[in-house]
Design a protein around this motif. Structure first.
Motif, PDB file in Angstrom:
ATOM      1  N   ASP A  95      60.676  36.622  91.164  1.00 36.59           N
ATOM      2  CA  ASP A  95      59.297  36.857  91.609  1.00 36.59           C
ATOM      3  C   ASP A  95      58.344  35.735  91.160  1.00 36.59           C
ATOM      4  N   ASN A  96      58.840  34.498  91.097  1.00 38.19           N
ATOM      5  CA  ASN A  96      57.968  33.399  90.678  1.00 38.19           C
ATOM      6  C   ASN A  96      56.988  33.020  91.798  1.00 38.19           C
ATOM      7  N   ASN A  97      55.941  32.308  91.422  1.00 36.12           N
ATOM      8  CA  ASN A  97      54.856  31.994  92.350  1.00 36.12           C
ATOM      9  C   ASN A  97      55.294  31.132  93.527  1.00 36.12           C
ATOM     10  N   VAL A  98      56.275  30.268  93.301  1.00 35.61           N
ATOM     11  CA  VAL A  98      56.749  29.405  94.391  1.00 35.61           C
ATOM     12  C   VAL A  98      57.359  30.256  95.504  1.00 35.61           C
ATOM     13  N   LEU A  99      58.106  31.279  95.124  1.00 33.33           N
ATOM     14  CA  LEU A  99      58.692  32.175  96.126  1.00 33.33           C
ATOM     15  C   LEU A  99      57.614  32.856  96.959  1.00 33.33           C
ATOM     16  N   HIS A 100      56.491  33.168  96.329  1.00 41.83           N
ATOM     17  CA  HIS A 100      55.418  33.852  97.048  1.00 41.83           C
ATOM     18  C   HIS A 100      54.790  32.972  98.115  1.00 41.83           C
ATOM     19  N   PHE A 101      54.871  31.665  97.921  1.00 38.27           N
ATOM     20  CA  PHE A 101      54.385  30.776  98.985  1.00 38.27           C
ATOM     21  C   PHE A 101      55.432  30.557 100.058  1.00 38.27           C
ATOM     22  N   VAL A 102      56.668  30.278  99.623  1.00 32.97           N
ATOM     23  CA  VAL A 102      57.637  29.707 100.548  1.00 32.97           C
ATOM     24  C   VAL A 102      58.425  30.743 101.348  1.00 32.97           C
ATOM     25  N   TRP A 103      58.495  31.998 100.908  1.00 33.14           N
ATOM     26  CA  TRP A 103      59.391  32.947 101.568  1.00 33.14           C
ATOM     27  C   TRP A 103      59.038  33.169 103.034  1.00 33.14           C
ATOM     28  N   PHE A 104      57.757  33.349 103.318  1.00 34.09           N
ATOM     29  CA  PHE A 104      57.365  33.652 104.695  1.00 34.09           C
ATOM     30  C   PHE A 104      57.453  32.410 105.573  1.00 34.09           C
ATOM     31  N   LEU A 105      57.061  31.269 105.045  1.00 33.16           N
ATOM     32  CA  LEU A 105      57.147  30.021 105.807  1.00 33.16           C
ATOM     33  C   LEU A 105      58.598  29.693 106.127  1.00 33.16           C
ATOM     34  N   SER A 133      74.157  20.175 110.200  1.00 35.50           N
ATOM     35  CA  SER A 133      73.501  20.405 108.904  1.00 35.50           C
ATOM     36  C   SER A 133      72.111  20.993 109.093  1.00 35.50           C
ATOM     37  N   GLY A 134      71.433  20.597 110.180  1.00 32.60           N
ATOM     38  CA  GLY A 134      70.126  21.181 110.490  1.00 32.60           C
ATOM     39  C   GLY A 134      70.237  22.659 110.819  1.00 32.60           C
ATOM     40  N   LEU A 135      71.233  23.002 111.617  1.00 35.92           N
ATOM     41  CA  LEU A 135      71.442  24.408 111.967  1.00 35.92           C
ATOM     42  C   LEU A 135      71.798  25.232 110.733  1.00 35.92           C
ATOM     43  N   LEU A 136      72.675  24.698 109.899  1.00 35.97           N
ATOM     44  CA  LEU A 136      73.157  25.457 108.746  1.00 35.97           C
ATOM     45  C   LEU A 136      72.084  25.655 107.679  1.00 35.97           C
ATOM     46  N   HIS A 137      71.260  24.644 107.440  1.00 36.02           N
ATOM     47  CA  HIS A 137      70.241  24.863 106.403  1.00 36.02           C
ATOM     48  C   HIS A 137      69.173  25.854 106.875  1.00 36.02           C
ATOM     49  N   HIS A 138      68.917  25.897 108.173  1.00 41.67           N
ATOM     50  CA  HIS A 138      67.992  26.909 108.685  1.00 41.67           C
ATOM     51  C   HIS A 138      68.601  28.307 108.578  1.00 41.67           C
ATOM     52  N   SER A 139      69.882  28.428 108.915  1.00 38.63           N
ATOM     53  CA  SER A 139      70.549  29.726 108.834  1.00 38.63           C
ATOM     54  C   SER A 139      70.616  30.214 107.390  1.00 38.63           C
ATOM     55  N   LEU A 140      70.946  29.323 106.471  1.00 38.21           N
ATOM     56  CA  LEU A 140      71.020  29.700 105.058  1.00 38.21           C
ATOM     57  C   LEU A 140      69.647  30.032 104.495  1.00 38.21           C
ATOM     58  N   SER A 141      68.624  29.371 104.995  1.00 36.86           N
ATOM     59  CA  SER A 141      67.258  29.682 104.571  1.00 36.86           C
ATOM     60  C   SER A 141      66.896  31.106 104.970  1.00 36.86           C
ATOM     61  N   LEU A 142      67.281  31.498 106.179  1.00 37.63           N
ATOM     62  CA  LEU A 142      67.052  32.869 106.638  1.00 37.63           C
ATOM     63  C   LEU A 142      67.816  33.866 105.767  1.00 37.63           C
ATOM     64  N   VAL A 143      69.080  33.583 105.501  1.00 35.30           N
ATOM     65  CA  VAL A 143      69.894  34.457 104.653  1.00 35.30           C
ATOM     66  C   VAL A 143      69.295  34.563 103.256  1.00 35.30           C
ATOM     67  N   MET A 144      68.803  33.452 102.726  1.00 37.35           N
ATOM     68  CA  MET A 144      68.228  33.423 101.385  1.00 37.35           C
ATOM     69  C   MET A 144      67.022  34.344 101.282  1.00 37.35           C
ATOM     70  N   VAL A 145      66.139  34.284 102.247  1.00 39.99           N
ATOM     71  CA  VAL A 145      64.936  35.121 102.222  1.00 39.99           C
ATOM     72  C   VAL A 145      65.308  36.594 102.338  1.00 39.99           C
ATOM     73  N   VAL A 146      66.208  36.911 103.258  1.00 43.17           N
ATOM     74  CA  VAL A 146      66.618  38.310 103.427  1.00 43.17           C
ATOM     75  C   VAL A 146      67.281  38.832 102.157  1.00 43.17           C
ATOM     76  N   ALA A 147      68.114  38.008 101.522  1.00 47.61           N
ATOM     77  CA  ALA A 147      68.781  38.415 100.285  1.00 47.61           C
ATOM     78  C   ALA A 147      67.762  38.669  99.169  1.00 47.61           C
ATOM     79  N   LEU A 148      66.747  37.830  99.078  1.00 42.70           N
ATOM     80  CA  LEU A 148      65.697  38.034  98.076  1.00 42.70           C
ATOM     81  C   LEU A 148      65.000  39.376  98.275  1.00 42.70           C
TER      82      LEU A 148
END
Length: 238
Positions: A95-105, A133-148
């Motif tokens: 729950d750090n402050n950086v997550l509060h900015f970046v999760w929705f973006l 690599s562009g496709l995969l980092h976007h997909s992993l970014s989505l997975v990361m936010v949902v997992a959080l």
């Protein structure tokens, strides 16, 4: 090979990536019951995200004959958000402050790009390194936010509104530095629109993002108040 948006390759990638993501998240939620196991999963996802965003940036560095190492620093909202998100999970606390900015973006950028990857045809095949690599980092970014969100690693609240202000300011500062010092033509869509022929520069995107983020926060707060009201009613009736 059909590399058009909503072409055969795009649909195959969507089917495979979304299925694997859904199955992986379902299994993680079902079997990872302890905080330690959940943290391991989150760190692993963040590590993979960091690896693929770095691969993507390095592929951009070596894409042309004139190697420019400054290009390893992302100049797009999605690229920078993948980098920031992965580091915030790997190095930051819950729950750090950086997550509060970046999760929705990161979430919005990932969904839009996965559904409409304008870079899909930049190489001869989908396995062209800048493309995959562009496709995969976007997909992993989505997975990361949902997992959080699944593991309650971030408590979304209007009280953290200032994190978005500082985050966007930091992005624009980096973009201005890249343009003025490194000679980038554009960064973070400060000059050029996200989609050609539209007014979607950063100066239009930012207010839209703020309104969308505000609507999400308001909805979450209303749902919380509604649940508290229901729970309070149930307790008083007993």
């Amino acid at each position: 090979m059909d590399l058009n948006v909503f072409g055969a390759v795009h649909w195959i990638y969507l089917a495979i990536s979304l299925t694997l993501s859904a199955v992986g998240l379902f299994c993680a939620k079902k079997f990872a019951k302890t905080e330690k196991s959940q943290n391991i999963i989150l760190k692993c996802i963040a590590g993979m995200l960091l690896i693929w965003i770095l691969i993507n940036r390095l592929s951009q560095v070596f894409r042309y004959n004139n190697v420019r190492w400054e290009q390893i620093i992302p100049e797009s909202f999605c690229g920078m958000s993948s980098l920031v998100l992965s580091l915030a999970v790997l190095l930051g606390k819950k729950d750090n402050n950086v997550l509060h900015f970046v999760w929705f973006l990161a979430l919005v950028g990932a969904v839009i790009t996965i559904m409409y990857p304008t870079f899909l045809d930049q190489g001869p095949t989908v396995f062209y390194l800048p493309t995959i690599s562009g496709l995969l980092h976007h997909s992993l970014s989505l997975v990361m936010v949902v997992a959080l969100l699944l593991f309650n690693q971030i408590h979304i609240t209007y009280k953290k509104w200032y994190c978005s202000l500082f985050g966007f300011t930091a992005y624009f500062t980096v973009g201005a530095f890249q343009m003025s010092v490194f000679g980038f033509h554009d960064a973070f869509h400060i000059v050029e629109p996200m989609l050609s022929g539209t007014p979607l520069t950063a100066w239009v995107i930012a207010p839209i993002y703020i309104l969308g983020y505000g609507a999400v926060i308001l909805t979450i707060e209303l749902i919380r108040k509604h649940k508290k009201k229901i729970n309070g009613t149930s307790i008083s009736e007993e």
